[in-house]
Design a protein around this motif. Structure first.
Motif, PDB file in Angstrom:
ATOM      1  N   LEU A   1       0.861  -1.238   0.163  1.00  0.00           N
ATOM      2  CA  LEU A   1      -0.118  -0.054   0.081  1.00  0.00           C
ATOM      3  C   LEU A   1       0.822   1.166  -0.042  1.00  0.00           C
ATOM      4  O   LEU A   1       0.579   2.213  -0.821  1.00  0.00           O
ATOM      5  CB  LEU A   1      -0.926  -0.036   1.329  1.00  0.00           C
ATOM      6  CG  LEU A   1      -1.880   1.136   1.305  1.00  0.00           C
ATOM      7  CD1 LEU A   1      -2.828   0.975  -0.031  1.00  0.00           C
ATOM      8  CD2 LEU A   1      -2.658   1.070   2.607  1.00  0.00           C
TER       9      LEU A   1
ATOM     10  N   MET B   1       1.249   0.196  -6.140  1.00  0.00           N
ATOM     11  CA  MET B   1      -0.097   0.772  -6.306  1.00  0.00           C
ATOM     12  C   MET B   1      -0.595   1.435  -7.966  1.00  0.00           C
ATOM     13  O   MET B   1      -1.720   1.219  -8.057  1.00  0.00           O
ATOM     14  CB  MET B   1      -0.577   1.506  -5.170  1.00  0.00           C
ATOM     15  CG  MET B   1      -0.343   1.054  -3.690  1.00  0.00           C
ATOM     16  SD  MET B   1      -1.239  -0.657  -3.427  1.00  0.00           S
ATOM     17  CE  MET B   1      -2.855  -0.058  -4.088  1.00  0.00           C
TER      18      MET B   1
ATOM     19  N   ARG C   1      -3.122  -1.950 -12.922  1.00  0.00           N
ATOM     20  CA  ARG C   1      -3.492  -1.209 -11.627  1.00  0.00           C
ATOM     21  C   ARG C   1      -4.612  -1.856 -10.818  1.00  0.00           C
ATOM     22  O   ARG C   1      -4.350  -1.856  -9.674  1.00  0.00           O
ATOM     23  CB  ARG C   1      -3.839   0.065 -12.290  1.00  0.00           C
ATOM     24  CG  ARG C   1      -4.035   1.226 -11.256  1.00  0.00           C
ATOM     25  CD  ARG C   1      -4.500   2.407 -11.574  1.00  0.00           C
ATOM     26  NE  ARG C   1      -3.544   2.783 -12.754  1.00  0.00           N
ATOM     27  CZ  ARG C   1      -3.476   2.934 -14.441  1.00  0.00           C
ATOM     28  NH1 ARG C   1      -4.686   2.629 -14.741  1.00  0.00           N
ATOM     29  NH2 ARG C   1      -2.429   3.126 -14.948  1.00  0.00           N
TER      30      ARG C   1
ATOM     31  N   SER D   1      -3.490  -4.655  -8.645  1.00  0.00           N
ATOM     32  CA  SER D   1      -2.697  -4.333  -7.675  1.00  0.00           C
ATOM     33  C   SER D   1      -3.612  -3.969  -6.375  1.00  0.00           C
ATOM     34  O   SER D   1      -3.434  -4.502  -5.344  1.00  0.00           O
ATOM     35  CB  SER D   1      -1.635  -2.903  -7.982  1.00  0.00           C
ATOM     36  OG  SER D   1      -0.581  -3.355  -9.018  1.00  0.00           O
ATOM     37  N   TRP D   2      -4.490  -3.186  -6.666  1.00  0.00           N
ATOM     38  CA  TRP D   2      -5.580  -2.912  -5.464  1.00  0.00           C
ATOM     39  C   TRP D   2      -6.488  -3.901  -5.280  1.00  0.00           C
ATOM     40  O   TRP D   2      -6.738  -4.324  -3.937  1.00  0.00           O
ATOM     41  CB  TRP D   2      -6.703  -1.801  -6.151  1.00  0.00           C
ATOM     42  CG  TRP D   2      -5.909  -0.395  -6.161  1.00  0.00           C
ATOM     43  CD1 TRP D   2      -5.340   0.073  -7.341  1.00  0.00           C
ATOM     44  CD2 TRP D   2      -5.873   0.748  -5.176  1.00  0.00           C
ATOM     45  NE1 TRP D   2      -4.813   1.378  -6.851  1.00  0.00           N
ATOM     46  CE2 TRP D   2      -5.288   1.453  -5.537  1.00  0.00           C
ATOM     47  CE3 TRP D   2      -6.394   0.509  -3.845  1.00  0.00           C
ATOM     48  CZ2 TRP D   2      -4.939   2.822  -4.908  1.00  0.00           C
ATOM     49  CZ3 TRP D   2      -6.019   1.813  -3.208  1.00  0.00           C
ATOM     50  CH2 TRP D   2      -5.405   2.795  -3.521  1.00  0.00           C
TER      51      TRP D   2
ATOM     52  N   ALA E   1      -6.271  -5.548  -1.149  1.00  0.00           N
ATOM     53  CA  ALA E   1      -7.677  -5.448  -0.505  1.00  0.00           C
ATOM     54  C   ALA E   1      -7.956  -6.935   0.040  1.00  0.00           C
ATOM     55  O   ALA E   1      -8.146  -6.796   1.173  1.00  0.00           O
ATOM     56  CB  ALA E   1      -8.831  -5.262  -1.427  1.00  0.00           C
TER      57      ALA E   1
END
Length: 284
Positions: free
Chosen positions: A129, A135, A199, A202-203, A207
């Motif tokens: 993060l 990120m 992208r 990655s998130w 999560a």
């Protein structure tokens, strides 16, 4: 049916089964690392092997654990900045088991394993993060275009593999040039919209890791938590063959899991990862 009954009896004691798998992993890892500074490690390895053959019962068992643990600690001195994260995780897991031989309290051992697992998964998510490179998707974009991620699936997509190989060759050629010339290359995407996918992926990764860490902290014995954790382990193995780290995470899951079917699934993951480690396949 008799074989399934034998398997069920073996799976009933999660701590006994978990310690057996952990000892097997520890011994394998130590012998792999023994190539470095072998002259200094030999006496301790001799002590461990001697105790296995000539000592009996609990004495033999404890001597082996302590001998192999001392080698783990020794490797932290010359290789502190080189060993993988799994080396530190393994060190704390083995220490927790050795302490369990002393205090004999199951709940303390399980709490130690639970908190270690929460810290490992949560720290992994936090590190990602706070990394702008991760990120933004740049990390996955670069790794996927070089074929270093999802390489387990490459045989199914031969065209993408050829593109990844071409990208890697270009990078190697660029590294061999004079940096003062300021030459550059443009990587070819292995599939369209790779930047957006990287992208989003990655998130999603961050999560899911946060969700798993919170779930293990909240309900470490829940069947659904362990199903989610197993999905995370399998997803990581499909993304990148981190066989050593995933074997340790699966052993942690086995310690905490109450469901026999899920323990068997953990056991299968550990056995597969250990087989790949011995065959020197993946990252261990």
């Amino acid at each position: 049916m008799k074989y399934w009954s034998d398997i069920q009896n073996t799976l009933k004691d999660n701590i006994a089964l978990g310690t057996k798998f952990l000892l097997f992993f520890l011994a394998t890892y130590i012998f792999i690392m023994a190539e470095q500074y072998g002259i200094w490690k030999s006496p301790i390895l001799i002590l461990a092997i001697f105790s296995w053959f000539f000592l009996q019962g609990k004495t033999r068992y404890i001597v082996i654990w302590i001998a192999l643990f001392s080698l783990l600690v020794f490797d932290l001195y010359p290789f502190y900045f080189r060993v993988g994260n799994h080396h530190f995780v393994l060190t704390f897991m083995v220490l927790s088991v050795i302490l369990y031989f002393y205090h004999k309290r199951r709940h303390i051992l399980l709490k130690n394993i639970q908190m270690l697992l929460v810290i490992v998964v949560a720290t992994s998510a936090i590190q990602k993060l706070i990394s702008s490179q991760f990120m933004s998707g740049e990390f996955y974009y670069y790794m996927m275009n070089r074929g270093f991620i999802f390489n387990v699936l490459h045989p199914l997509f031969s065209e993408s593999l050829e593109v990844a190989k071409s990208n890697s060759d270009q990078i190697i050629e660029l590294q061999a040039t004079d940096p003062n010339l300021k030459e550059s290359i443009v990587l070819t995407n292995i599939f369209p919209s790779l930047g957006l996918f990287s992208r989003i992926f990655s998130w999603i990764t961050v999560a899911v890791e946060f969700i798993v860490a919170i779930a293990i902290l909240w309900k470490p014995k829940s069947k659904w938590v362990h199903l989610l954790f197993i999905v995370l382990i399998l997803s990581i193995l499909c993304t990148r063959l981190e066989t050593g780290f995933m074997a340790l995470l699966a052993i942690c899951g086995m310690f905490l899991c109450r469901n026999l079917s899920l323990r068997l699934l953990y056991a299968m993951i550990i056995i597969i990862c250990m087989s790949l480690i011995i065959a020197k396949v993946g990252f261990h």
